[in-house]
Design a protein around this motif. Structure first.
Motif, PDB file in Angstrom:
ATOM      1  N   PRO A 117       0.807  -1.227   0.000  1.00  8.48           N
ATOM      2  CA  PRO A 117       0.000   0.000   0.000  1.00  8.48           C
ATOM      3  C   PRO A 117       0.839   1.277   0.000  1.00  8.48           C
ATOM      4  CG  PRO A 117      -0.075  -1.071   2.152  1.00  8.48           C
ATOM      5  CD  PRO A 117       0.584  -2.026   1.213  1.00  8.48           C
ATOM      6  N   ALA A 118       2.086   1.174   0.480  1.00 10.57           N
ATOM      7  CA  ALA A 118       2.956   2.349   0.520  1.00 10.57           C
ATOM      8  C   ALA A 118       3.822   2.474  -0.728  1.00 10.57           C
ATOM      9  CB  ALA A 118       3.834   2.298   1.769  1.00 10.57           C
ATOM     10  N   LEU A 119       3.466   1.745  -1.790  1.00  6.38           N
ATOM     11  CA  LEU A 119       4.228   1.837  -3.035  1.00  6.38           C
ATOM     12  C   LEU A 119       4.328   3.291  -3.462  1.00  6.38           C
ATOM     13  CD1 LEU A 119       5.515  -0.099  -5.186  1.00  6.38           C
ATOM     14  CD2 LEU A 119       3.376   0.132  -6.465  1.00  6.38           C
ATOM     15  N   GLY A 120       5.536   3.723  -3.790  1.00  7.50           N
ATOM     16  CA  GLY A 120       5.776   5.144  -4.030  1.00  7.50           C
ATOM     17  C   GLY A 120       5.183   5.663  -5.320  1.00  7.50           C
ATOM     18  N   SER A 121       5.451   6.915  -5.577  1.00  5.90           N
ATOM     19  CA  SER A 121       5.057   7.543  -6.834  1.00  5.90           C
ATOM     20  C   SER A 121       6.328   7.761  -7.667  1.00  5.90           C
ATOM     21  CB  SER A 121       4.364   8.876  -6.586  1.00  5.90           C
ATOM     22  OG  SER A 121       5.218   9.748  -5.876  1.00  5.90           O
ATOM     23  N   GLU A 122       6.162   8.174  -8.895  1.00  4.25           N
ATOM     24  CA  GLU A 122       7.288   8.365  -9.809  1.00  4.25           C
ATOM     25  C   GLU A 122       8.126   7.104  -9.940  1.00  4.25           C
ATOM     26  OE1 GLU A 122       7.792  11.118 -11.769  1.00  4.25           O
ATOM     27  OE2 GLU A 122       5.790  11.555 -11.005  1.00  4.25           O
ATOM     28  N   LEU A 123       7.441   5.962 -10.030  1.00  7.85           N
ATOM     29  CA  LEU A 123       8.127   4.692 -10.180  1.00  7.85           C
ATOM     30  C   LEU A 123       8.786   4.604 -11.554  1.00  7.85           C
ATOM     31  CD1 LEU A 123       5.305   2.385  -8.766  1.00  7.85           C
ATOM     32  CD2 LEU A 123       7.318   3.236  -7.537  1.00  7.85           C
ATOM     33  N   ARG A 124       9.933   3.964 -11.604  1.00 10.79           N
ATOM     34  CA  ARG A 124      10.605   3.743 -12.880  1.00 10.79           C
ATOM     35  C   ARG A 124      10.244   2.357 -13.397  1.00 10.79           C
ATOM     36  NH1 ARG A 124      17.103   4.446 -14.388  1.00 10.79           N
ATOM     37  NH2 ARG A 124      16.809   4.282 -16.655  1.00 10.79           N
ATOM     38  N   LEU A 125       9.697   2.303 -14.597  1.00  9.31           N
ATOM     39  CA  LEU A 125       9.182   1.070 -15.188  1.00  9.31           C
ATOM     40  C   LEU A 125      10.069   0.616 -16.336  1.00  9.31           C
ATOM     41  CD1 LEU A 125       6.848  -1.045 -15.781  1.00  9.31           C
ATOM     42  CD2 LEU A 125       5.889   0.711 -17.286  1.00  9.31           C
ATOM     43  N   LEU A 126      10.358  -0.699 -16.375  1.00  9.81           N
ATOM     44  CA  LEU A 126      11.008  -1.322 -17.521  1.00  9.81           C
ATOM     45  C   LEU A 126      10.036  -2.313 -18.133  1.00  9.81           C
ATOM     46  CD1 LEU A 126      13.472  -2.057 -19.322  1.00  9.81           C
ATOM     47  CD2 LEU A 126      14.061  -3.784 -17.593  1.00  9.81           C
ATOM     48  N   ASP A 127       9.791  -2.180 -19.440  1.00  8.95           N
ATOM     49  CA  ASP A 127       8.940  -3.109 -20.182  1.00  8.95           C
ATOM     50  C   ASP A 127       9.851  -3.944 -21.086  1.00  8.95           C
ATOM     51  OD1 ASP A 127       7.117  -4.423 -21.797  1.00  8.95           O
ATOM     52  OD2 ASP A 127       5.859  -2.663 -22.156  1.00  8.95           O
ATOM     53  N   ILE A 128      10.049  -5.228 -20.718  1.00  6.62           N
ATOM     54  CA  ILE A 128      10.955  -6.118 -21.447  1.00  6.62           C
ATOM     55  C   ILE A 128      10.206  -6.779 -22.597  1.00  6.62           C
ATOM     56  CG2 ILE A 128      12.481  -8.114 -21.300  1.00  6.62           C
ATOM     57  CD1 ILE A 128      12.681  -7.621 -18.296  1.00  6.62           C
ATOM     58  N   GLY A 129      10.785  -6.699 -23.796  1.00  7.42           N
ATOM     59  CA  GLY A 129      10.089  -7.253 -24.955  1.00  7.42           C
ATOM     60  C   GLY A 129       8.793  -6.506 -25.177  1.00  7.42           C
TER      61      GLY A 129
END
Length: 331
Positions: A71-83
């Protein structure tokens, strides 16, 4: 129990020998994947309309499970989309409950044409997006991600333990790893799944290499075989390119091509969550959700079966044809 599959590259090596190739099976597998997906990129979304119509719900469910656990997952997360393909996974995540928390996006694919499609789609996302035309082990070591997602990718990867080790190398502690749209290797022999698949398709189940094509394209292929015409579809174009480059000396059949690209589909092994536990030792599985309880995605089913699909999903039945899961890196 997981289906025990043979060495994934053994069949690739046999196909390579049949067609006069002189590179290694690993090089051959990589070349066929890149070449085919370069040509498939132009028709990928059309050929996978069922994924665009059905998978947003599966992403919603996994994203909800992640937020419930974190529930405390932050904001401005960095996402990697593989393939990343044409951008389906990222698009679905951005429209899920997790979407507002995602800041920067990195798109990774070995196909320049797929990346081009995804970057065009990213113009609607309102995020900073960086593209990488490479494989995950080629990413800069300093690239660390809060969320890593991969959709319809694991069943293409011959060496899954190595791939998952590379995922871990780029995963921030406490970060999330999500994957979807792979054959459910722990339940592919489940009698109830087989019964439901027969209920939905009383005629013999077509192999994956055929099912991936729309009816219109199947008709065109049959006409081409009947008339001897060589229409320049993505399979024909990929073959022409592979022969011209000297990788092989004769064209692959459709079945051979998909035995190489969809390596854990055509060998019958699928993707086993039970095996992945051992390959991700310092991760906790937050959620595992199966779907495709009739061997097809929701959007392709008759209305009565669509309702049954939803009920089985709500029950979290484990024996769907497809599997998706979310994992959290603990240390």
């Amino acid at each position: 129990m997981p289906i025990e599959a043979a060495n994934p590259l053994q069949q690739v090596a046999e196909i390579l020998t049949r067609h006069g190739g002189r590179c290694t099976p690993e090089e051959f597998h990589a070349a066929v994947n890149v070449t085919f997906h370069e040509f498939e990129s132009a028709v990928y979304d059309e050929g996978h309309a069922d994924m665009w119509e059905s998978l947003p719900k599966q992403f919603d469910l996994l994203a909800g499970d992640c937020l419930e656990d974190c529930p405390a997952l932050g904001s401005e997360l960095r996402l990697l989309d593989i393939g990343c393909g044409t951008g389906l996974a990222t698009d679905c995540l951005l429209h899920s409950a997790m979407g507002s928390r995602i800041g920067k996006i990195d798109l990774l694919d070995s196909s320049p044409s797929m990346l081009k499609q995804a970057m065009k789609r990213s113009e609607t996302w309102g995020r900073e997006v960086t593209q990488y035309n490479s494989l995950i082990h080629e990413l800069p070591a300093e690239n660390q991600y809060d969320v890593i997602v991969t959709c319809s990718v694991l069943h293409h990867v011959p060496d899954l333990p190595k791939f998952l080790s590379d995922v871990r190398a780029h995963q921030a502690t406490g970060g999330l790893f999500l994957h979807l749209q792979d054959p459910n290797g722990d339940y592919l022999n489940d009698p109830e799944l087989k019964r439901r698949m027969e209920e939905a398709s009383p005629q013999p189940i077509l192999p994956e290499s055929v099912r991936r094509f729309s009816p219109k394209r199947i008709i065109r292929r049959l006409m081409r075989e009947f008339t001897g015409e060589q229409e320049q579809d993505c399979v024909s174009k990929a073959n022409a390119s592979l022969v011209k480059s000297g990788i092989i000396t004769s064209a692959l059949t459709v079945a051979e091509l998909y035995a190489i690209t969809d390596i854990h589909v055509e060998d019958g092994g699928g993707i086993s969550i039970e095996r992945m536990r051992a390959w991700l030792p310092d991760y906790k599985r937050i959620s595992g959700r199966s779907y495709g309880f009739f061997g097809q995605l929701w959007s392709t089913l008759a209305p009565s079966l669509q309702n049954e699909e939803v009920k089985l999903s709500e029950m979290r039945a484990p024996n769907g044809f497809h599997i998706g899961a979310a994992w959290k890196r603990l240390v």
